[in-house]
Design an enzyme around this catalytic site. Structure first.
Site, PDB file in Angstrom:
ATOM      1  N   ARG A 218       0.864  -1.182   0.000  1.00 54.20           N
ATOM      2  CA  ARG A 218       0.000   0.000   0.000  1.00 54.20           C
ATOM      3  C   ARG A 218       0.897   1.227   0.000  1.00 54.20           C
ATOM      4  O   ARG A 218       0.536   2.282   0.472  1.00 54.20           O
ATOM      5  CB  ARG A 218      -0.931  -0.008   1.214  1.00 54.20           C
ATOM      6  CG  ARG A 218      -0.213  -0.071   2.523  1.00 54.20           C
ATOM      7  CD  ARG A 218      -1.176  -0.129   3.703  1.00 54.20           C
ATOM      8  NE  ARG A 218      -0.425  -0.218   4.945  1.00 54.20           N
ATOM      9  CZ  ARG A 218      -0.060   0.839   5.657  1.00 54.20           C
ATOM     10  NH1 ARG A 218      -0.351   2.049   5.274  1.00 54.20           N
ATOM     11  NH2 ARG A 218       0.610   0.670   6.779  1.00 54.20           N
ATOM     12  N   ASN A 219       2.088   1.038  -0.539  1.00 53.57           N
ATOM     13  CA  ASN A 219       3.035   2.146  -0.532  1.00 53.57           C
ATOM     14  C   ASN A 219       3.702   2.342  -1.874  1.00 53.57           C
ATOM     15  O   ASN A 219       3.696   1.430  -2.715  1.00 53.57           O
ATOM     16  CB  ASN A 219       4.098   1.898   0.538  1.00 53.57           C
ATOM     17  CG  ASN A 219       4.517   3.197   1.204  1.00 53.57           C
ATOM     18  OD1 ASN A 219       4.504   4.262   0.553  1.00 53.57           O
ATOM     19  ND2 ASN A 219       4.868   3.135   2.452  1.00 53.57           N
TER      20      ASN A 219
END
Ligand SMILES: [Zn+2]
Length: 391
Positions: free
Chosen positions: A199-200
């Site tokens: 999620r980065n």
């Protein structure tokens, strides 16, 4: 074109669930729900309906009833004995629940659109605070997952769903369903597929993890989560854009597939690592990378709790690659992990998403040891023209 025989793992429970109704069944269902109770789906519930429906959450065919819910919370399994660690629940208010009884068929809608029907098998009031403690290991409301859980409505409805209109989200070209990735992997001739969850934005430590796995597999499926995350995180389109540039420049064609998983993060740390692994098994992946503090938040979980939880289970049908957290070592002069670097910690510097976020926020270019310059340039350019962080 003749496809190669698939060598991909079976879905969790042996069968990929498909809860989408055909045209005729849709007509029947539409008649069934005229006059039925109607419930508007929140963003998170809409995503859950989509994932149950297309088999991402196999073997689930609907929202959990009391028995499955209780077993998942207390014993990390379903009543059929399969491992499952995160409750998938349909919550409604006490007032709305008065009008719903077991056996009812209710309509799930989004705006003016009918999405699915739910045949109510069970209606129950869980002890959310007690359960949050078991799921998240804490009831501390600074934990975003706990906060969300405690804010759920009081009554849970269990029962199978059938979908009239499969929900679609942004990033449609990347929002694969398990049947599609299974086809793609087979066409690519990949017999071993490593899934990488993120999620980065892509930075050098994640690149190191991916490449470590790519050395020993046929392909990598980089599966970015796009759903509600937490305030201050990069927005999903920014993460995706950075990855598109990165993969084009740094990975061989035919070795990496980029996808988006529309699913809300729960920040349940170790339990969520297992949930993420099962989803990727359903997508046809043979391996799953679990790094340091997978799906963790703040200091709520131990660094490698998400590795250790897998020791509680037998063969999950997907191999977990438990990788240590990479850092930059000034002595080694590259990204390494404690497995290959002998130098004391004073030579180490962290490659963290938080650090990168802070630099980008201040308009500074992260050093190339932290992030590829092309990715940094993309982020800074976007940051000048719009807000790139989640509110
Ligand atoms: Zn070193």
């Amino acid at each position: 074109m003749k496809l190669k025989m698939s060598n991909l793992p079976l879905p969790h429970g042996g069968r990929l669930i498909d809860r989408r109704l055909g045209k005729n069944e849709c007509r029947k269902a539409a008649r069934l729900i005229s006059g039925a109770q109607v419930f508007e789906l929140s963003d998170n519930l809409l995503m859950d309906v989509a994932k149950i429906s297309d088999g991402s959450f196999s073997p689930l065919e609907g929202f959990m009833d009391r028995e499955d819910y209780g077993l998942v919370v207390k014993q990390k399994k379903l009543k059929n004995g399969l491992v499952w660690t995160i409750p998938i629940v349909f919550d409604i208010s006490r007032k709305a629940a008065l009008a719903v009884k077991t056996g009812d068929t209710i309509a799930l809608i989004r705006g003016a659109h009918p999405i699915a029907i739910l045949v109510v098998r069970d209606k129950f009031i869980p002890d959310r605070r007690k359960d949050a403690k078991l799921i998240f290991g804490t009831t501390d409301e600074r934990h975003p997952g706990v906060r969300e859980y405690l804010n759920k409505k009081d009554v849970f409805l269990g029962g199978d769903i059938s979908t009239l209109n499969q929900p679609r989200f942004g990033f449609f070209a990347f929002d694969y369903e398990p049947r599609q990735t299974r086809d793609i992997f087979t066409q690519m001739g990949w017999r071993t597929v490593v899934a990488f969850h993120s999620r980065n934005v892509i930075h050098r430590a994640h690149e190191f993890l991916q490449k470590s796995a790519m050395q020993v597999s046929d392909g990598i499926f980089i599966h970015l989560i796009a759903g509600k995350t937490k305030t201050g995180d990069f927005l999903p389109d920014i993460i995706l854009g950075g990855y598109q540039r990165f993969i084009k420049l740094y990975y061989p064609k035919q070795r990496a597939l980029l996808g988006v998983l529309t699913c809300a993060m729960k920040f349940a740390g170790p339990r969520e690592a297992v949930f993420h692994a099962i989803i990727r098994k359903n997508y046809g992946c043979t391996h799953f990378i679990v790094g340091r503090d997978h799906a963790g938040v703040g200091g709520f979980y131990q660094k490698y709790a998400a590795h250790n939880i897998f020791d509680e289970f037998g063969d999950l049908g997907i191999t977990i690659l438990k990788l240590s957290g990479p850092y930059f070592c000034k002595k080694c002069r590259e990204i390494v992990t404690e497995k290959v670097c002998p130098h004391p910690t004073r030579y180490h510097s962290a490659v963290s998403g938080t650090l990168i976020r802070d630099l980008i926020k201040r308009g500074k270019t992260p050093p190339p040891d932290l992030m590829r310059p092309e990715v940094a340039k993309f982020l800074l350019r976007k940051a000048r023209i719009k807000n790139i962080f989640s509110a």
